[in-house]
Write a protein that holds these residues in place. Sequence first.
Motif, PDB file in Angstrom:
ATOM      1  N   PHE A  23       6.438  21.314   0.202  1.00 13.37           N
ATOM      2  CA  PHE A  23       7.844  21.728   0.135  1.00 13.37           C
ATOM      3  C   PHE A  23       8.395  21.479  -1.263  1.00 13.37           C
ATOM      4  CE2 PHE A  23       7.652  21.029   4.747  1.00 13.37           C
ATOM      5  CZ  PHE A  23       8.367  22.123   5.193  1.00 13.37           C
ATOM      6  N   ASP A  24       9.404  22.271  -1.664  1.00 18.32           N
ATOM      7  CA  ASP A  24      10.164  21.916  -2.853  1.00 18.32           C
ATOM      8  C   ASP A  24      11.010  20.690  -2.509  1.00 18.32           C
ATOM      9  OD1 ASP A  24       9.192  24.076  -4.309  1.00 18.32           O
ATOM     10  OD2 ASP A  24      10.735  25.429  -3.535  1.00 18.32           O
TER      11      ASP A  24
ATOM     12  N   MET B 152      13.992  19.947  -3.112  1.00 17.58           N
ATOM     13  CA  MET B 152      15.295  20.313  -2.562  1.00 17.58           C
ATOM     14  C   MET B 152      15.212  20.535  -1.049  1.00 17.58           C
ATOM     15  SD  MET B 152      18.339  20.726  -3.429  1.00 17.58           S
ATOM     16  CE  MET B 152      19.891  21.472  -3.105  1.00 17.58           C
ATOM     17  N   ASP B 153      14.136  21.161  -0.595  1.00 19.48           N
ATOM     18  CA  ASP B 153      13.989  21.431   0.840  1.00 19.48           C
ATOM     19  C   ASP B 153      13.819  20.140   1.630  1.00 19.48           C
ATOM     20  OD1 ASP B 153      14.179  24.193   0.678  1.00 19.48           O
ATOM     21  OD2 ASP B 153      12.063  24.393   0.146  1.00 19.48           O
ATOM     22  N   VAL B 154      13.081  19.182   1.051  1.00 22.10           N
ATOM     23  CA  VAL B 154      12.893  17.902   1.737  1.00 22.10           C
ATOM     24  C   VAL B 154      14.251  17.235   1.942  1.00 22.10           C
ATOM     25  CG1 VAL B 154      11.827  15.628   1.613  1.00 22.10           C
ATOM     26  CG2 VAL B 154      10.584  17.620   0.771  1.00 22.10           C
TER      27      VAL B 154
ATOM     28  N   MET C   6      16.359  18.862   4.552  1.00 27.05           N
ATOM     29  CA  MET C   6      15.988  18.525   5.930  1.00 27.05           C
ATOM     30  C   MET C   6      16.892  17.425   6.463  1.00 27.05           C
ATOM     31  SD  MET C   6      11.905  18.419   6.231  1.00 27.05           S
ATOM     32  CE  MET C   6      10.897  19.612   5.393  1.00 27.05           C
TER      33      MET C   6
ATOM     34  N   GLN D 157      22.257  17.750  -3.578  1.00 29.93           N
ATOM     35  CA  GLN D 157      22.215  17.479  -5.016  1.00 29.93           C
ATOM     36  C   GLN D 157      22.798  16.121  -5.351  1.00 29.93           C
ATOM     37  OE1 GLN D 157      23.953  21.252  -6.633  1.00 29.93           O
ATOM     38  NE2 GLN D 157      22.993  20.375  -8.444  1.00 29.93           N
TER      39      GLN D 157
ATOM     40  N   CYS E 154      14.411  18.018  -8.528  1.00 28.14           N
ATOM     41  CA  CYS E 154      14.899  18.967  -7.532  1.00 28.14           C
ATOM     42  C   CYS E 154      13.996  20.168  -7.272  1.00 28.14           C
ATOM     43  CB  CYS E 154      16.276  19.419  -7.972  1.00 28.14           C
ATOM     44  SG  CYS E 154      17.000  20.615  -6.894  1.00 28.14           S
ATOM     45  N   GLU E 155      13.478  20.782  -8.326  1.00 30.91           N
ATOM     46  CA  GLU E 155      12.708  22.023  -8.159  1.00 30.91           C
ATOM     47  C   GLU E 155      11.209  21.779  -8.085  1.00 30.91           C
ATOM     48  OE1 GLU E 155      14.018  24.645 -11.340  1.00 30.91           O
ATOM     49  OE2 GLU E 155      16.020  23.836 -11.051  1.00 30.91           O
TER      50      GLU E 155
ATOM     51  N   ARG F 218      16.849  12.009   0.925  1.00 33.79           N
ATOM     52  CA  ARG F 218      16.924  12.716   2.211  1.00 33.79           C
ATOM     53  C   ARG F 218      17.783  11.944   3.211  1.00 33.79           C
ATOM     54  NH1 ARG F 218      14.259  12.216   6.973  1.00 33.79           N
ATOM     55  NH2 ARG F 218      12.630  10.835   6.173  1.00 33.79           N
TER      56      ARG F 218
END
Lengths: 260, 363
Positions: free
Chosen positions: A90-91, A93-95, A98, A117, A129-130, A148
Amino acid sequence: MLEARGLTVIRGGKTILDDVSLQMRPGEFLAVIGPNGAGKTTLISALAGTLSPDAGEVYLDNVPLAAHDAAALARRRAVLPQQSELSFGFDVMDVVLMGRSPHIGRTEEEEDVSIAQAALDAAGVAHLCERQYTTLSGGERQRVQLARVLAQIWPSRANERTRYLLLDEPTNNLDLTHQYHILARARALNGDGASVFAILHEPNLAAFHADRVAILDRGRIVAEGTPREVLTEERLSALYGIDLRVLEHPARGCPQIFVA
Amino acid sequence: MALAATAHIGDWLEGRKRRQRLALVVSALLLVVAFLAAAGQGAMALGPLKIVSILLHAVGLPGIVDVTPVEANVFLSIRLPRACLAVLSGSALAVSGAALQGLFRNPLADPGLIGVSSGAAIGVIGVILFASALGAVLPHFLMAWLVPLAAFSGAAVTVLLVYRIGAIGGRINVVTMLLAGIAINAMAGAAIGLSVFVASDEQLRDLNFWMLGSLASATWEAVLFAAPCVLLPAFAFIALARGLNALLLGEAEARHLGFDVERAKRLVLVCAALATGGTVAFTGIIAFVGLVVPHMIRLALGPDHRQLLPLAAMGGASLLLVADLAARLIVLPAELPIGVITSAVGGPFFIWLLVRQQGRGGL
């Protein structure tokens, strides 16, 4: 208030937790220390509701944990695991996003992104982040996981009640700087009324960061109070089985422990 | 500075969304092309215009070009159901693979590799061998349902077994899971060997078809039966996409995020068994589709199940359409079992995957 009342856990005929009662109060940092095998991980699993005790119960605002709606509970309480087993790319940001899953339908996607962010920023990993999660070092992963759980219980007008953060040995695999930062960041949550519970291996970190310290020994809470009350030379020497000295921290005044 | 970063992230997220939409469009186009090619090519070639004309005729409208009744018949009762079955079984294998990989938190959980397809086949072999004995005691309408039912039961028992064996103390041991799959595949091999030994000539042909997989027996009945077995699980998986994402963090972590993990696990296992069983019943064992397709998509777009599952459904369908086309064209006028093609491509891919994972610190 999140509290354990008389938790007893027996596994394979062995009593792992024996009548443990603890209270996580709003705005307070509670640390539990104890030697290996004392039952610390079992305690946090029971507090988080992933392990059902053989006796006793965990209550949130005087209602048993199991009676709470799972998503509503998740908006108020987050758990940082000892280490995450996430092995898919995962990127970052996606983690972190979640962590916003329990808020779906309650917040706008844009708000979720800005909270994610801010959480990344708070955990000191905004620059990652990316990146792809699987390319990060162990320490970076742990800080992304912190972001997270911070995003999960991020304060907002829709999320005003007391929030709880449970940390299971969060400083594992971290260097000195990040050990300090991760706990200081958790400590900062206390400022807006959230309650933090941490299992810690290192008594000095507990002494430095916590408002209250409890000692878990062979499944029982044998002492609980301010670091100064609890972390005494006799008690710690007996607990860890080596001769220890307790001195005062030169700047903070909190106790610090050394091998004699 | 914080504001600039926000705008930058916005752009980045927007760019990612564009890529995802593009992938969706490309996959859909690919599926249409593969479908037209598979439905059109073979011993008798039918161009896209002819296909459209036949379809228009079928619904009572005038066609664009002239078609002979033989062409219409070949298309409507042989090619079209076969292409539909290819779409259904390709999607079923690919989405089941993707969902099982999410549940097992490992990209190697392919329905063929972990024995789910073999489990379904064991059920079907039992029915083929004992069909005459069972036919004596069971009413006729039940016999028609028996093969798919046996396939589903075989798949369900296997997936549960592998999960139970592989999940020790709440953590899934990949090596154990794959070894359990090997054991179940070996047992299926024994069952097949035994049945070859006792089978009659006609049963032997049926069994051969099971071992290697083929779409040759596609009928409209098969398509109508398989459609709900594939579509229901596919939509259930897509509805579970966020939960599957969270499961990749670990079961406890998903629970802490408010997901009903036990329910998700049960649903994934049942749906994977339903989709795999519902198609294996008609096609036999077609290996590696569930491994190759989700993996290619993860490489291109990342592991997010919200994109992965719909794309895997389309990708699996396209792959099987093309593989079936190859199976029919390579040794014209005879045809190869489709499992030969997917295994010939999937085997080397699996080895490459293993080597790659080994390089990254093992399984």
